[in-house]
Design a protein around this motif. Structure first.
Motif, short mmCIF file in Angstrom:
data_model
loop_
_atom_site.label_atom_id
_atom_site.label_comp_id
_atom_site.label_asym_id
_atom_site.label_seq_id
_atom_site.Cartn_x
_atom_site.Cartn_y
_atom_site.Cartn_z
N HIS A 242 -4.91 -27.83 6.89
CA HIS A 242 -3.91 -28.20 7.90
C HIS A 242 -4.51 -28.26 9.30
O HIS A 242 -3.86 -28.72 10.23
N LEU A 243 -5.76 -27.79 9.45
CA LEU A 243 -6.39 -27.72 10.77
C LEU A 243 -7.41 -28.83 10.96
O LEU A 243 -8.02 -29.32 10.01
N GLY A 244 -7.61 -29.18 12.22
CA GLY A 244 -8.64 -30.15 12.56
C GLY A 244 -10.03 -29.53 12.57
O GLY A 244 -10.17 -28.30 12.52
N PRO A 245 -11.07 -30.34 12.65
CA PRO A 245 -12.44 -29.82 12.60
C PRO A 245 -12.75 -28.84 13.72
O PRO A 245 -13.57 -27.93 13.55
N GLU A 246 -12.11 -29.01 14.89
CA GLU A 246 -12.39 -28.11 16.02
C GLU A 246 -11.95 -26.68 15.75
O GLU A 246 -12.38 -25.75 16.43
N LEU A 247 -11.10 -26.50 14.71
CA LEU A 247 -10.63 -25.16 14.36
C LEU A 247 -11.14 -24.70 13.00
O LEU A 247 -10.65 -23.74 12.42
N GLY A 248 -12.14 -25.39 12.49
CA GLY A 248 -12.72 -24.98 11.23
C GLY A 248 -12.11 -25.62 10.00
O GLY A 248 -12.47 -25.29 8.88
N GLY A 249 -11.16 -26.54 10.20
CA GLY A 249 -10.56 -27.26 9.08
C GLY A 249 -11.15 -28.65 8.96
O GLY A 249 -11.84 -29.13 9.88
N PRO A 250 -10.89 -29.34 7.89
CA PRO A 250 -11.48 -30.67 7.68
C PRO A 250 -10.72 -31.79 8.38
O PRO A 250 -11.24 -32.90 8.49
N GLY A 251 -9.49 -31.55 8.84
CA GLY A 251 -8.75 -32.59 9.52
C GLY A 251 -8.40 -33.76 8.63
O GLY A 251 -8.53 -34.93 9.03
#
Length: 441
Positions: A71-80
């Motif tokens: 659910h998170l974007g790459p800037e937060l450690g998720g794949p976006g």
């Protein structure tokens, strides 16, 4: 905007690379995660030694597969990956109580992480967000109140400035996971004389702060005694640093909407997986059990129940995916709020109807604790209350639909139809003198 824009093309395709990840997740959840539901207590209880032994190894496999915190974007450690891909993944995770934790997208942590990412300072993100994303800690969202329910305009818990601190006093109700949480995000009244939606502010409150008291942990009906996680919390002169304000003073309602919009869609995504599991159980039962000398599957009533269930699930799934695709397109929850409201309205009815049919088809076994079906019927009411009562969304959606139309003068409510008849006659009778209206023939 209620109706789709003309020519709006919504694509649910995800490509072969992500399709392979979904196949991996499907197998992984079936073989590794669903069995956890039978042996673990609450999957967010970090103090449970069984959880400490079993969950982190599975979480490492999810990270290696590139499916952690999707659910998170790459800037937060998720794949976006976006909402459509997240929706298809959540259909798989919805089959298992433990799967969201194993995949790093459990509520309320997922929504709280979005708030901290958007409104938190660098220090907030170092102290709270990073450990939360790594599942080293869990969090609580403390909004609902005993008197005001989930209506923030009725809240009474106060936060008052005192030097460079805030002092909180009041009570919160159904503060999920407070018993396990390192911190709570708390919605409090700071501007009592402001207009209704500008009275509130959002704060980070570490649960170890003096004055933070769990009066009791409330369980849903049917849970085992002592397993409740929806806490009744008292804030008694709880002092926190002034820097723990998230967003602007009086802007708490706006901050809360960051998590609530996405949360409503994500509940729906996971519920698609739950009701599909219920349908699988219905079909297996119908093909395996006999009554009156024939299989249940050969009776017209059971066939009709299964047909209605399949149709209801697929209609709901398309609504959810359409909403997800529109979020991906516009990157604005507010622009898609009518779609989100529609999903929220449809969700509890789908879960209730499917689970209730499954209970009926399983007979007495369906209401026993041997199966989760009766619990899912009860969960349908919970889903109708979480993230705002469904009836409120129904009223809001009705108002939004009405805004897309306008009143017409005339004898009949649908005034445009008589006008259309008159215009049609005036246009065509010159060419066809004996032309009559269709409904006069």
């Amino acid at each position: 905007m209620i109706a789709p824009e003309q020519g709006e093309d919504l694509d649910f395709a995800v490509g072969e690379e992500f399709a392979a990840k979904l196949r991996w997740a499907d197998e992984f959840v079936s073989t590794e995660v669903e069995p956890l539901d039978q042996v673990l207590g609450h999957p967010c209880d970090l103090a449970d030694p069984r959880r400490a032994a079993l969950v982190p190894p599975l979480q490492r496999q999810v990270r290696e597969a590139g499916l952690w915190a999707c659910h998170l974007g790459p800037e937060l450690g998720g794949p976006g990956y976006g909402q459509v891909r997240l929706g298809l993944l959540n259909e798989i995770l919805g089959r298992s109580r433990c799967a969201p934790v194993v995949f790093g997208c459990q509520a309320p942590d997922s929504g709280n992480a979005e708030i901290l990412a958007r409104f938190g300072t660098a220090e907030h993100q170092r102290r709270y967000l990073r450990p939360l994303l790594d599942n080293e800690i869990v969090s609580c969202f403390s909004m609902t109140e005993p008197q005001g329910g989930s209506d923030p305009t009725e809240f009474t818990l106060r936060a008052e400035p005192d030097g460079d601190e805030w002092v909180l006093n009041g009570e919160k109700w159904f503060s999920s996971n407070a018993a396990f949480a390192a911190f709570a995000l708390v919605l409090a009244v700071t501007e009592p004389d402001a207009r209704r939606h500008r009275r509130l502010s959002m704060f980070i409150v570490p649960t170890a702060t003096p004055g933070f008291e769990i009066i009791r942990n409330v369980a849903n009906y049917g849970d085992l005694p002592g397993t409740g996680t929806h806490s009744y919390v008292r804030y008694d002169n709880v002092r926190i640093p002034g820097a723990n304000l998230l967003g602007e003073r009086g802007g708490g309602f706006v901050v809360a909407q960051v998590r609530l919009g996405g949360g409503r869609v994500h509940h729906a995504m996971r519920s698609v997986g739950l009701v599909r599991r219920a349908l699988d159980m219905m079909c297996e039962r119908a093909l395996s059990r006999r009554s009156g000398g024939r299989l249940l599957a050969d009776t017209q009533l059971v066939q009709a129940m299964i047909a209605d269930t399949w149709l209801q699930i697929e209609q709901f799934r398309l609504l959810v995916l359409r909403t997800a695709a529109r979020i991906d397109r516009y990157q604005d929850y507010n622009r898609v709020r009518t779609d989100i409201a529609a999903v929220k309205i449809a969700l509890p009815t789908v879960v209730h109807d499917v689970a209730a049919r499954a209970v009926q088809l399983h007979g007495s076994l369906g209401i026993s604790d041997e199966l989760p079906l009766a619990r899912w019927v009860l969960d349908s009411f919970y889903l109708g209350l979480a993230d705002g009562a469904t009836d409120i969304h129904r009223m809001n959606l009705g108002r939004l639909v009405l805004r897309e139309h306008e009143a017409h003068d005339g004898l009949f409510p649908t005034g445009h139809l008589p006008r259309l008849r008159a215009e049609a006659l005036a246009k065509y009778t010159a060419e066809v003198p004996d032309l009559l209206l269709v409904d006069e023939r």
